[in-house]
Design a protein around this motif. Structure first.
Motif, PDB file in Angstrom:
ATOM      1  N   LEU A 263     -88.730  55.514   8.729  1.00  0.00           N
ATOM      2  CA  LEU A 263     -88.744  56.990   8.721  1.00  0.00           C
ATOM      3  C   LEU A 263     -87.950  57.579   7.554  1.00  0.00           C
ATOM      4  N   LYS A 264     -87.827  56.825   6.494  1.00  0.00           N
ATOM      5  CA  LYS A 264     -87.081  57.315   5.332  1.00  0.00           C
ATOM      6  C   LYS A 264     -87.898  58.340   4.542  1.00  0.00           C
ATOM      7  N   LEU A 265     -87.178  59.273   3.932  1.00  0.00           N
ATOM      8  CA  LEU A 265     -87.813  60.203   3.010  1.00  0.00           C
ATOM      9  C   LEU A 265     -88.140  59.499   1.701  1.00  0.00           C
ATOM     10  N   ALA A 266     -87.263  58.599   1.280  1.00  0.00           N
ATOM     11  CA  ALA A 266     -87.401  57.956  -0.025  1.00  0.00           C
ATOM     12  C   ALA A 266     -88.667  57.119  -0.138  1.00  0.00           C
ATOM     13  N   ASP A 267     -89.095  56.491   0.962  1.00  0.00           N
ATOM     14  CA  ASP A 267     -90.298  55.646   0.901  1.00  0.00           C
ATOM     15  C   ASP A 267     -91.513  56.308   1.558  1.00  0.00           C
ATOM     16  N   ASN A 268     -91.340  57.568   1.983  1.00  0.00           N
ATOM     17  CA  ASN A 268     -92.415  58.351   2.605  1.00  0.00           C
ATOM     18  C   ASN A 268     -92.896  57.790   3.941  1.00  0.00           C
ATOM     19  N   SER A 269     -92.133  56.886   4.548  1.00  0.00           N
ATOM     20  CA  SER A 269     -92.556  56.369   5.846  1.00  0.00           C
ATOM     21  C   SER A 269     -92.515  57.455   6.919  1.00  0.00           C
ATOM     22  N   TYR A 270     -91.719  58.503   6.691  1.00  0.00           N
ATOM     23  CA  TYR A 270     -91.652  59.619   7.636  1.00  0.00           C
ATOM     24  C   TYR A 270     -92.984  60.330   7.786  1.00  0.00           C
ATOM     25  N   LYS A 271     -93.859  60.192   6.798  1.00  0.00           N
ATOM     26  CA  LYS A 271     -95.147  60.892   6.826  1.00  0.00           C
ATOM     27  C   LYS A 271     -96.072  60.393   7.938  1.00  0.00           C
ATOM     28  N   GLY A 272     -95.677  59.341   8.629  1.00  0.00           N
ATOM     29  CA  GLY A 272     -96.462  58.886   9.774  1.00  0.00           C
ATOM     30  C   GLY A 272     -96.278  59.744  11.004  1.00  0.00           C
ATOM     31  N   LEU A 273     -95.310  60.670  10.966  1.00  0.00           N
ATOM     32  CA  LEU A 273     -95.041  61.544  12.107  1.00  0.00           C
ATOM     33  C   LEU A 273     -95.797  62.858  11.971  1.00  0.00           C
ATOM     34  N   ASP A 274     -96.247  63.370  13.110  1.00  0.00           N
ATOM     35  CA  ASP A 274     -96.997  64.619  13.129  1.00  0.00           C
ATOM     36  C   ASP A 274     -96.027  65.802  13.195  1.00  0.00           C
TER      37      ASP A 274
ATOM     38  N   ASN B 244     -81.055  62.320  -2.979  1.00  0.00           N
ATOM     39  CA  ASN B 244     -80.108  62.224  -4.095  1.00  0.00           C
ATOM     40  C   ASN B 244     -78.657  62.175  -3.652  1.00  0.00           C
ATOM     41  N   ASN B 245     -78.382  62.497  -2.379  1.00  0.00           N
ATOM     42  CA  ASN B 245     -77.001  62.538  -1.900  1.00  0.00           C
ATOM     43  C   ASN B 245     -76.728  61.546  -0.767  1.00  0.00           C
ATOM     44  N   ASN B 246     -77.529  60.488  -0.710  1.00  0.00           N
ATOM     45  CA  ASN B 246     -77.318  59.411   0.257  1.00  0.00           C
ATOM     46  C   ASN B 246     -77.258  59.912   1.698  1.00  0.00           C
ATOM     47  N   LEU B 247     -78.196  60.800   2.033  1.00  0.00           N
ATOM     48  CA  LEU B 247     -78.245  61.347   3.384  1.00  0.00           C
ATOM     49  C   LEU B 247     -79.560  61.036   4.089  1.00  0.00           C
ATOM     50  N   ASP B 248     -80.321  60.109   3.525  1.00  0.00           N
ATOM     51  CA  ASP B 248     -81.561  59.682   4.172  1.00  0.00           C
ATOM     52  C   ASP B 248     -81.212  58.974   5.480  1.00  0.00           C
TER      53      ASP B 248
ATOM     54  N   ARG C 259     -72.519  63.344  10.515  1.00  0.00           N
ATOM     55  CA  ARG C 259     -72.695  62.572   9.282  1.00  0.00           C
ATOM     56  C   ARG C 259     -73.541  63.339   8.273  1.00  0.00           C
ATOM     57  N   MET C 260     -74.587  63.993   8.750  1.00  0.00           N
ATOM     58  CA  MET C 260     -75.430  64.769   7.845  1.00  0.00           C
ATOM     59  C   MET C 260     -74.675  65.955   7.246  1.00  0.00           C
ATOM     60  N   TYR C 261     -73.712  66.454   7.963  1.00  0.00           N
ATOM     61  CA  TYR C 261     -72.952  67.630   7.513  1.00  0.00           C
ATOM     62  C   TYR C 261     -71.842  67.252   6.539  1.00  0.00           C
ATOM     63  N   GLY C 262     -71.628  65.960   6.350  1.00  0.00           N
ATOM     64  CA  GLY C 262     -70.626  65.511   5.384  1.00  0.00           C
ATOM     65  C   GLY C 262     -69.520  64.671   5.961  1.00  0.00           C
ATOM     66  N   TYR C 263     -69.444  64.552   7.295  1.00  0.00           N
ATOM     67  CA  TYR C 263     -68.409  63.746   7.933  1.00  0.00           C
ATOM     68  C   TYR C 263     -68.972  62.341   8.161  1.00  0.00           C
TER      69      TYR C 263
END
Length: 333
Positions: free
Chosen positions: A256-267, A45-49, A136-140
């Motif tokens: 590996l995005k959260l939005a499309d669940n592609s990250y779920k391929g990682l263990d 929701n905050n464009n941090l994917d 970048r993830m922290y806001g910068y």
């Protein structure tokens, strides 16, 4: 006597109930929302994917090359607060004019104090890219890393890259293959404990934890010789995965995005060391930073494909000594 007994039982039970009610981890009752889910919702929701960390909402990539000529240097450095995270000795031997030498552990503090967008600088560009992703993830979000690090700024500082590309370890190695990628699996989300139930706070704490831990890396030598010790993800496009070849058993899980669940391929298992590799070790550093914040035990393969097989005939770009070579831009001392 019965009243006294009941009173004693109550006195023992109340503290127990109080302590139980204070547990805000992932196992806080049947209806509790897992910490990862709270963080995931906040990130999306905050464009941090991960795609917004690689390229921010203004279209700025996480990495920027050095200026073309010495004449371009003043205008180039005027745009940034330059933070150099190399050792004090390396900094003293030669650095960019106006740069500030800091420790990796202080990047968030220095980011808060910066009056201009931050340019992160290291030896090869890899640690700076890891730091840039965390910033970048922290806001910068306008933070960038100097591509190729000081190795690309001046040829006198390029010994690290020059030495590493000569190994050619993948060439003819038994664990180097052109076979098809294994079928991607689907795993559960990472699980971790936190006292917070606020997605923003959880995410912030995870970034701070990653900064405190530092850059997590794996050597190409170890991954190539012991691929079964890692969950390996190749961050190439499909064409390059085949044409370059790859470490045997490497997945290709993108983006590996959260939005499309592609990250779920990682263990996410605690014994699954997720190692990502790319062309230069710089994109994989960004990916690895994001994954560590999300709760994976993640590592970046140092020097990427350049370190494994620099003379591979499939190169089109990002080849050290090919389309990318060090410049001889001025150094301050």
């Amino acid at each position: 006597m019965k009243k006294i007994s009941y009173l004693l039982i109550a006195l023992f039970l109340v503290p127990t109930l109080f302590l139980t009610s204070c547990d805000k981890g992932d196992d806080t009752g049947v209806d509790a929302t897992p910490a990862f889910t709270l963080m995931k919702d906040y990130v999306i929701n905050n464009n941090l994917d991960i795609d917004k960390i690689i390229t921010n909402t203004d279209g700025e990539k996480f990495v920027v090359g050095p200026p073309a000529t010495a004449e371009d240097v003043p205008a180039y450095i005027a745009k940034y607060t330059i933070l150099d995270i190399r050792s004090a000795e390396a900094f003293a031997a030669g650095h960019i004019e106006g740069a500030k030498n800091i420790s990796f552990s202080n990047i968030l503090t220095e980011g808060a104090a910066a009056a201009k967008p931050v340019l992160m600088v290291c030896y090869s560009g890899q640690t700076a890219c890891y730091a840039t992703a965390l910033m970048r993830m922290y806001g910068y979000s306008h933070t960038k890393a100097l591509k190729w690090g000081m190795s690309g700024w001046n040829s006198a500082l390029a010994s690290g890259w020059n030495a590493k590309i000569g190994a050619e370890e993948a060439k003819g190695h038994a664990n180097w293959t052109t076979e098809s990628a294994p079928t991607n699996l689907t795993f559960a989300d990472p699980v971790f404990s936190t006292l917070s139930t606020d997605g923003a706070t959880i995410f912030k704490n995870q970034v701070e934890k990653a900064v405190a831990t530092g850059f997590k890396t794996a050597s190409g030598t170890d991954v190539l010789n012991n691929p079964n010790n890692y969950f390996i993800n190749n961050y190439f496009n499909a064409t390059d995965y085949s044409s370059f070849g790859h470490v045997d058993g490497s997945y290709r899980i993108l983006p590996l995005k959260l939005a499309d669940n592609s990250y779920k391929g990682l263990d996410p298992a605690s014994n699954a060391k997720v190692v990502t590799y790319c062309y230069t070790g710089q994109t994989s550093a960004v990916v690895t930073a994001c994954l560590n914040v999300l709760g994976y035990d993640a590592y970046s393969l140092t020097y990427g494909m350049n370190g494994l097989y620099n003379t591979n005939t499939a190169w089109a770009s990002n080849q050290w000594g090919g389309d990318s070579n060090p410049k001889d831009l001025p150094l301050a001392q």
